[in-house]
Design an enzyme around this catalytic site. Structure first.
Site, PDB file in Angstrom:
ATOM      1  N   GLU A  50      41.069 -13.707  29.577  1.00  4.94           N
ATOM      2  CA  GLU A  50      40.599 -14.371  30.796  1.00  4.94           C
ATOM      3  C   GLU A  50      41.610 -14.285  31.927  1.00  4.94           C
ATOM      4  O   GLU A  50      41.236 -14.255  33.098  1.00  4.94           O
ATOM      5  CB  GLU A  50      40.256 -15.841  30.525  1.00  4.94           C
ATOM      6  CG  GLU A  50      39.010 -16.052  29.666  1.00  4.94           C
ATOM      7  CD  GLU A  50      39.303 -16.026  28.179  1.00  4.94           C
ATOM      8  OE1 GLU A  50      40.449 -15.675  27.791  1.00  4.94           O
ATOM      9  OE2 GLU A  50      38.382 -16.337  27.400  1.00  4.94           O
ATOM     10  N   PHE A 112      34.904 -29.300  19.910  1.00  3.59           N
ATOM     11  CA  PHE A 112      35.401 -27.938  19.726  1.00  3.59           C
ATOM     12  C   PHE A 112      35.476 -27.218  21.072  1.00  3.59           C
ATOM     13  O   PHE A 112      34.538 -27.255  21.849  1.00  3.59           O
ATOM     14  CB  PHE A 112      34.481 -27.175  18.770  1.00  3.59           C
ATOM     15  CG  PHE A 112      34.898 -25.748  18.574  1.00  3.59           C
ATOM     16  CD1 PHE A 112      36.124 -25.446  17.978  1.00  3.59           C
ATOM     17  CD2 PHE A 112      34.098 -24.704  19.022  1.00  3.59           C
ATOM     18  CE1 PHE A 112      36.530 -24.127  17.819  1.00  3.59           C
ATOM     19  CE2 PHE A 112      34.510 -23.385  18.864  1.00  3.59           C
ATOM     20  CZ  PHE A 112      35.727 -23.096  18.261  1.00  3.59           C
ATOM     21  N   GLN A 113      36.570 -26.602  21.329  1.00  2.00           N
ATOM     22  CA  GLN A 113      36.833 -25.878  22.588  1.00  2.00           C
ATOM     23  C   GLN A 113      36.672 -26.769  23.818  1.00  2.00           C
ATOM     24  O   GLN A 113      36.207 -26.326  24.856  1.00  2.00           O
ATOM     25  CB  GLN A 113      35.976 -24.614  22.699  1.00  2.00           C
ATOM     26  CG  GLN A 113      36.412 -23.549  21.684  1.00  2.00           C
ATOM     27  CD  GLN A 113      35.843 -22.174  21.950  1.00  2.00           C
ATOM     28  OE1 GLN A 113      34.744 -22.038  22.473  1.00  2.00           O
ATOM     29  NE2 GLN A 113      36.596 -21.146  21.568  1.00  2.00           N
ATOM     30  N   LYS A 162      27.658 -27.469  29.243  1.00  3.36           N
ATOM     31  CA  LYS A 162      26.690 -26.678  28.496  1.00  3.36           C
ATOM     32  C   LYS A 162      25.275 -27.211  28.703  1.00  3.36           C
ATOM     33  O   LYS A 162      24.337 -26.437  28.892  1.00  3.36           O
ATOM     34  CB  LYS A 162      27.084 -26.740  27.013  1.00  3.36           C
ATOM     35  CG  LYS A 162      26.364 -25.754  26.155  1.00  3.36           C
ATOM     36  CD  LYS A 162      26.829 -25.848  24.711  1.00  3.36           C
ATOM     37  CE  LYS A 162      25.987 -24.909  23.861  1.00  3.36           C
ATOM     38  NZ  LYS A 162      26.384 -24.948  22.455  1.00  3.36           N
ATOM     39  N   MET A 478      64.786  -7.010  37.161  1.00  5.82           N
ATOM     40  CA  MET A 478      65.314  -7.964  38.132  1.00  5.82           C
ATOM     41  C   MET A 478      66.156  -9.024  37.430  1.00  5.82           C
ATOM     42  O   MET A 478      67.168  -9.489  37.969  1.00  5.82           O
ATOM     43  CB  MET A 478      64.166  -8.607  38.930  1.00  5.82           C
ATOM     44  CG  MET A 478      64.622  -9.404  40.132  1.00  5.82           C
ATOM     45  SD  MET A 478      65.514  -8.400  41.351  1.00  5.82           S
ATOM     46  CE  MET A 478      64.181  -7.958  42.475  1.00  5.82           C
TER      47      MET A 478
END
Lengths: 570, 166
Positions: A50, A112-113, A162, A478
């Site tokens: 993502e 969940f999630q 959802k 760097m």
């Protein structure tokens, strides 16, 4: 009125906003939206992570000027967007993130999630929404696009439960925007515009300090006209590269920590800074207490909070850069009439003297090792500079900014404010998706590359033929440079490897063309070969000098009076 | 550290308080007290924030930057009607009880609960008044104390004008 699902409302709302591509990755909570996407004309680019989707949306927005869109599911999908959102927020990039949330009945129950996406994203978005009802989706999406793209642009997140996606509601098209507290100023106050022009004409060492705001506002044309009408020297910040052509005689280049000597010193010695859409970032100012001590400030910004945040402005002007530059130009013409531009003779002769004394440069030993500046210069020569260049973060980024001559806006895409390593590959893919006819080249380091290279699988499978130049110096370059200069050469945890991973094999394994050069003699041929590939992404690895350092350099927190031009100055 | 009094009119929407407090944390501004409640308009809420800090320009600008913020006003000292409520429970043996209640009455405090060895007072007033009462009650021994945080409203503009010309 017939009703449709929240997911369908979402897709129709996105279509109405003119969205042509979405970068995302599905999961449990967002399945219903993906089911509707299946029937939509909107292209979906399936990312491998993502974070990649978020940076692609940002790269797309940078290159096209339109809002970039990313999808992620609830929980880890949404938390993986935190970095790209924070990145887009710092650099004022218009991005809309659509995330799914667990059902409204499960919120707060550690489902969940489940993650508190709304709360997590709050400090790294311009605004965000939690939508729990299907009939609220259309308004939230429309407002999100409006907020992302107007005023000071930025990322907006819409978190949709959802059950809001699966539930149904009537869809009546775009809703009227109801944001009573959101009225960005566009036009500058005429009195201030007048005061600004008066101040400019009274000054003797003016510098036009152009920031990323001039690019976001599409103000380049006005900026160039204004600079020409007043014969002003112009410095372009890291976010503003290309806002005025580097070939323009009034351009001094990039100021700041790794800026051109003349650009940094012009600001430092200036008696008037005309800041258009820049924010006195610490990478430009060094220690603000010692920055441009003799300069009065005119500060034009669409975000009032930027004015006076770091440096007091004698003439603050809140407004859109394009509109205000137009007003300033009109006022200048009113004041000057037929008179030619002021000559600032003494000032320009000083500036030209500095340019002559302290040009940017590098030495490429023909026996090697390869210097990154050489690769960049050759790449520029071979493409005639006609490409969109995307950089990661670090030495390669600074050299790309220094040695690529930018001729037009929106052709330089990088992570300026947040300094997000791994930005280049996904942002280049997003830029290429938005500008299929342009050559898009990511200039990346080996450290950055290893953070997000998996998105090249996305690019290969989606037919997005980006070109990636990996400056492999087997180090976090760097970090190594700072350790060498400020940490007694104690190279703690900065060493990578030339050979592991084998970048050519890795590229081939991901469906890309892989090429390598490890000798200066092979640089040009490798670039030519890579640039000729059009049907697939191509990765060109250059094994470079690990000990090369970026100069000029103003050590962090130092004064811009003390510019280190090379190792001999240390 | 000087204190500043700011009224913020915001949209009455879920999460606005979180946005404001998150912004204060993110920008390293110090909240001394913050109250929030409904207004005459059901679509608006008003917050009264007392902020510790030398200059309020950035605080005001950053508040305005929040999309749900409609109006921000900083009140100069004395310009607004300021009120705070305090509940304070003090030790009060039966022998000293009448003395304490008498002292409290002078402050306009009201006894709202009496236990075997304590009295609880309610005081409504300007912050300074509350502070003075608090100081006085210290001599008796404070068991528990709670304050509402300040609420404020600008004085009627006409009233202000008259006061100035007077």
């Amino acid at each position: 009125m017939t009703t449709i699902t929240g997911a369908e409302i979402l897709m129709r709302s996105l279509e109405l906003e003119g969205v042509d591509v979405v970068f995302g990755l599905p999961g449990g909570a967002i399945l219903k939206a993906y089911d509707s996407l299946y029937d939509s004309s909107i292209r979906h680019v399936l990312v491998r992570h993502e974070q990649g989707g978020g940076h692609m949306a940002s790269g797309y927005a940078h290159a096209t000027g339109r809002v970039g869109v990313t999808f992620a599911t609830s929980g880890p999908g949404a938390t993986n967007l935190v970095t790209p959102l924070a990145d887009a927020y710092m650099d004022s990039i218009p991005v809309v993130a659509i995330t799914a949330q667990v059902a409204s009945t499960s919120i707060g129950l550690d489902a969940f999630q489940e993650a508190h996406t709304w709360g997590i994203s709050m400090p790294c978005t311009k605004h965000n929404y939690l939508v729990t009802e299907p009939d609220e989706i259309a308004a939230a999406v429309h407002e999100a696009f409006h907020l992302a793209s107007t005023g000071r642009p930025g990322p907006v997140l819409v978190d949709i439960t959802k059950d809001a996606l699966t539930g149904t509601a009537a869809f009546g098209g775009r809703k009227i925007i109801d944001l009573p507290g959101y009225k960005p100023s566009v036009k500058g106050h005429p009195k201030q515009v007048k005061a600004a022009v008066d101040l400019i004409l009274e000054s003797s060492r003016p510098v036009l300090y152009a920031g990323g705001g001039t690019i976001r506002a599409g103000a380049s044309e006005e900026l160039v006209k204004f600079a020409e009408r007043l014969n002003l020297p112009v410095v372009t910040t890291l976010m503003a590269r290309g806002t005025i052509p580097d070939s323009h005689p009034n351009t001094l280049g990039m100021p700041g920590m790794h800026g051109v000597y003349t650009a940094s010193t012009a600001m430092q010695k200036s008696d008037l800074l005309i800041n258009i859409g820049a924010r006195f970032d610490d990478r430009v100012t060094g220690d603000p207490d010692f920055f441009a001590p003799d300069a009065a400030v005119i500060h034009v910004d669409v975000d009032p909070a930027e004015i006076g945040k770091i440096r007091e402005a004698q003439v603050p002007i809140v407004g859109d850069a394009k509109v205000v530059l137009g007003q300033l130009l009109t006022q200048v013409n009113k004041r000057l009439g037929d008179q030619p531009a002021p000559e600032w003779t003494e000032w320009w002769s000083t500036l030209r003297g500095w340019q002559e004394a302290h040009p940017l440069g590098y030495v490429q030993d023909p026996d090697g090792p390869i210097q990154q500046q050489h690769v960049i210069s050759e790449l520029h020569r071979l493409t005639s500079g006609d490409a969109i260049v995307v950089a990661g973060v670090g030495q390669h980024q600074m050299w790309a900014s220094q040695f690529w001559g930018f001729e037009r806006p929106n052709t330089w895409i990088n992570s300026g404010g947040l300094g997000t390593m791994g930005y280049a590959v996904p942002a280049a893919i997003g830029a290429q998706a938005g500008c299929p006819d342009d050559t898009v080249i990511a200039i990346d380091g080996d450290g950055c590359f290893q953070m997000t290279f998996q998105e090249l699988i996305t690019a290969a499978l989606e037919g997005i033929p980006v070109k990636v130049v990996v400056m492999n110096n087997a180090n976090l370059g760097m970090v190594r440079q700072w350790q060498r200069l400020f940490y007694s050469e104690r190279y703690s945890a900065s060493e990578l490897s030339f050979t592991n991973p084998d970048i050519v094999m890795l590229a081939e394994a991901m469906g890309c063309v892989g090429l390598r050069a490890d000798h200066p003699d092979d640089v040009t041929a490798t670039l030519e070969k890579g640039l000729a590939v059009e049907d697939r992404p191509v990765v060109m690895e250059f094994r470079c000098d690990p000990d090369a350092m970026v100069f000029p350099m103003i050590p962090a927190g130092g004064s811009n009076d003390n510019i280190v031009l090379g190792p001999e100055d240390l | 550290m000087p204190q500043h009094l700011i009224s913020v009119t915001v949209e009455n929407k879920p999460g606005v308080l979180a946005r404001v407090s998150s912004m204060f944390a993110r920008r390293d501004f110090n909240i001394h007290s913050l109250t929030v409640g409904p207004t005459e308009d059901p679509t608006r809420s008003r917050m009264t924030v007392v902020v510790d800090g030398p200059v309020m320009e950035q605080v005001v600008k950053q508040l305005y930057k929040l999309v749900n913020t409609i109006k921000v006003s900083e009140h100069a000292p004395g310009e607004a009607i300021e009120r705070e409520i305090m509940l304070i429970r003090v030790n009060a043996d039966p022998q000293r009880r009448s003395e304490i209640v008498e002292a409290a009455t002078l402050f306009g405090a009201e006894a709202v609960d009496v236990g075997p060895s304590t009295v609880t007072f309610q005081v409504v007033g300007e912050p300074e008044q509350l502070a003075n009462f608090h100081e006085l009650m210290k001599t008796y021994g404070i068991v528990s104390l709670v304050k509402s945080g300040r609420i404020a409203m600008a004085r009627d503009a006409k009233n202000q004008k008259q006061q100035r010309s007077a």
